[in-house]
Design an enzyme around this catalytic site. Structure first.
Site, PDB file in Angstrom:
ATOM      1  CD  GLU A 178     -10.856 -19.443 -11.674  1.00  0.00           C
ATOM      2  OE1 GLU A 178     -10.945 -19.669 -10.464  1.00  0.00           O
ATOM      3  OE2 GLU A 178     -11.713 -18.785 -12.289  1.00  0.00           O
ATOM      4  CG  ASP A 218     -12.805 -14.865 -12.823  1.00  0.00           C
ATOM      5  OD1 ASP A 218     -12.068 -15.344 -11.940  1.00  0.00           O
ATOM      6  OD2 ASP A 218     -14.015 -14.613 -12.640  1.00  0.00           O
ATOM      7  CG  ASP A 227      -1.680   1.245   1.446  1.00  0.00           C
ATOM      8  OD1 ASP A 227      -1.876   1.965   0.453  1.00  0.00           O
ATOM      9  OD2 ASP A 227      -2.090   1.515   2.594  1.00  0.00           O
ATOM     10  CG  ASP A 271      -1.419   1.643  -3.699  1.00  0.00           C
ATOM     11  OD1 ASP A 271      -0.233   1.390  -3.984  1.00  0.00           O
ATOM     12  OD2 ASP A 271      -1.756   2.317  -2.698  1.00  0.00           O
ATOM     13  CG  ASP A 305      -5.949   3.177   0.556  1.00  0.00           C
ATOM     14  OD1 ASP A 305      -5.051   2.304   0.659  1.00  0.00           O
ATOM     15  OD2 ASP A 305      -6.632   3.313  -0.477  1.00  0.00           O
TER      16      ASP A 305
HETATM   17  C1  NOJ Z   1     -12.505 -16.924  -9.644  1.00  0.00           C
HETATM   18  C2  NOJ Z   1     -11.736 -15.909  -8.867  1.00  0.00           C
HETATM   19  O1  NOJ Z   1     -10.423 -16.369  -8.683  1.00  0.00           O
HETATM   20  C3  NOJ Z   1     -12.485 -15.724  -7.568  1.00  0.00           C
HETATM   21  O2  NOJ Z   1     -11.742 -15.001  -6.641  1.00  0.00           O
HETATM   22  C4  NOJ Z   1     -13.812 -15.082  -7.881  1.00  0.00           C
HETATM   23  O3  NOJ Z   1     -14.583 -14.993  -6.701  1.00  0.00           O
HETATM   24  C5  NOJ Z   1     -14.587 -15.911  -8.902  1.00  0.00           C
HETATM   25  N1  NOJ Z   1     -13.783 -16.379  -9.982  1.00  0.00           N
HETATM   26  C6  NOJ Z   1     -15.716 -15.105  -9.490  1.00  0.00           C
HETATM   27  O4  NOJ Z   1     -15.196 -14.111 -10.332  1.00  0.00           O
END
Ligand code: NOJ
Length: 511
Positions: free
Chosen positions: A246, A200, A21, A29, A25
């Site tokens: 992912e 994601d 940080d 960041d 805050d």
């Molecule tokens: C996978 C991400 O790594 C996780 O942190 C997130 O909650 C879910 N996808 C939804 O986007």
């Protein structure tokens, strides 16, 4: 031809909220990350993956994106992002950014428009459906975070689908306009110079078209491969960029379908994180991973931890023993072809923190009452000095626990025996060895509770990694005299033709 950079890259996940940080805050960041990049270089990583830093109401820690083309002011600005990227590149680090195509934030202007006017074309960007005749949600799907996957929109009388929090409405990937928009978002970041994207929920964009009842949401459908082909075409029209998905599935044959020359370069291998600390289990996972992912167009990934998983030192039993086992597993995986994906803090031997209920932030906790993922997301301890441990001068967004006093960068840099020093040695040794190593892995005979892998070197020698998962020493036979390159614990005893590997440790040898 040069080797594709991503093929064996060590990628370090920077959980943006918790790394450093710069403005007090209490939230990490981009400027904080930029200042700390030399630490990641010294560790020996080749690339970083930045978790979402986009404008967001932060209901799911930024995985609820309200604008895909900007930076949340709490994390910085586009100009600060450009500085971070330039600094990283100047230091030789590649940069992956996170992209979240399955859902937006409910605060995204697209969703606001869809809610405000059911006749607007934006309505078809999302998954609105009428209730069943009895007024209940369209089907029985559950949110990954708990509760129904549908939320009622009283104004229109429809429900909308959200695989995650109700503040994360799912996009409709059967709408071509959504495809076009995301290709343009990719270009926005590629033009700024990012080296790749971490995608994601890469397996769940398409749901069962009939929205039938059933737990699995009818996801992981072949239709999604068309998206990855489109994305790959865009990526390949630039120099040397990469996509890692992912793909949260444990069937490796299925995960294997997501990768290859016309799909993603890599997908996370979550089966590794699921593998218990047991030699037979590791052998099975590694053999299968090599079978599926060692082929042209892709390479294996080795994942022990990330911001969604219980930290591996804890999974392996916690305390000094959990850390010791974690080091052994890490040294084994680093010896294999492919990309290790490291998660910030694992190099310090951090365990899962016990975050008290009043401090918890994860939507899983609010929706299901389960403890949630906050325990792996607590900030990086940079120094030994409470209360901010060098992470912040303000109140940290999640609290530190007692381990920060001893497991922190300052303390571990000063000790040869620390987990951090071990990671640095391991990554430096790996980098030095890599150019001489062949990719094929062979499996010399070994005691049952050991995992022994061997790779030929171009100099006609062998590189052997031997993990002993047992609670006492084991003797591993070798084909010749050996030199120790690395040990995850005490130094092993090498005799002519054998090595005695200490309990719950891994040794690297040149034989
Ligand atoms: C996978 C991400 O790594 C996780 O942190 C997130 O909650 C879910 N996808 C939804 O986007």
């Amino acid at each position: 031809m040069t080797r594709a950079w991503w093929r064996d890259a060590v990628v370090y996940e920077v959980y943006v909220r918790s790394f450093a940080d710069s403005d007090g805050d209490g939230l990490g960041d981009l400027a904080g990350i930029r200042e700390r990049l030399p630490y990641i270089v010294d560790l020996g990583a080749d690339a970083i993956w930045l978790t979402p830093f986009y404008p967001s109401p932060m209901r799911d820690a930024g995985y609820d994106v309200a604008d895909y083309r900007d930076v949340d002011p709490r994390f910085g600005s586009l100009a600060e992002f450009d500085r971070l990227l330039a600094t990283a590149h100047g230091l030789g680090l590649r940069v992956f950014v996170d992209i979240v195509p399955n859902h937006t934030s409910s605060e995204h202007p697209w969703f606001r428009e869809a809610l405000a006017d059911p006749a607007s074309p934006r309505r078809h960007w999302y998954m609105f459906r009428p209730p069943r005749p009895d007024g209940s949600p369209p089907n029985d799907w559950k949110s990954v975070f708990g509760g129904s996957a549908w939320t009622f929109d009283a104004a229109s009388g429809d429900y909308y689908l959200h695989l995650f929090d109700s503040s994360q409405p799912d996009l409709n990937w059967r709408n071509p306009a959504v495809h076009a928009e995301f290709l343009s978002i990719l270009r926005f970041w590629l033009d700024r110079g990012v080296d790749g994207f971490r995608i994601d929920v890469a397996h769940a964009l398409y749901k069962d078209p009939k929205l039938r009842d059933g737990d699995q949401h009818g996801w992981d459908r072949d239709e999604v491969f068309d998206v990855w082909r489109e994305w790959r075409e865009v990526i390949d029209s630039y120099d040397d960029r990469s996509l890692v998905g992912e793909v949260f599935l444990y069937d490796m044959d299925r995960v294997g379908k997501y990768v290859g020359r016309t799909r993603l370069q890599q997908a996370f291998n979550f089966s590794v994180a699921k593998t218990p600390f047991d030699a037979a289990a590791f052998r099975a996972t590694i053999r299968k991973s090599l079978e599926v992912f060692v082929r042209p167009g892709t390479s294996p990934t080795w994942v022990l931890s990330n911001h969604d998983l219980i930290r591996h030192a804890t999974r392996y039993g916690g305390g000094e023993r959990g850390v010791r086992r974690g080091r052994a597993a890490t040294a084994l995986l680093l010896a294999l072809p492919g990309s290790p994906y490291l998660y910030q803090g694992e190099e310090l031997g951090l365990e899962q923190s016990d975050v008290p209920p009043e401090a918890r932030q994860d939507p899983t906790w609010f929706r299901s009452g389960e403890v949630g993922r906050d325990g792996c997301r607590t900030p990086m301890p940079w120094t030994s000095t409470a209360p901010g441990y060098g992470f912040t001068t303000g109140p940290p967004w999640l609290p530190f626990d007692a381990q920060a006093k001893t497991r922190n960068v300052e303390a571990e840099v000063a000790s040869e025996e620390s987990t951090l020093s071990f990671y640095r040695r391991a990554l430096a040794a790996r980098r030095a060895l890599l150019p001489s190593l062949r990719r094929e892995v062979s499996w010399p005979a070994a005691p049952d509770d050991c995992v022994v892998v061997s790779r030929a070197t171009r100099a006609g020698r062998s590189f052997v990694a031997a993990m002993n998962a047992a609670g006492s020493a084991r003797v591993v036979q070798l084909t010749g005299s050996a030199e120790v390159l690395l040990s995850s614990a005490e130094r092993p005893v090498v005799d002519a033709g054998s090595v005695t590997v200490p309990p719950e440790s891994t040794v690297w040898l040149r034989v």
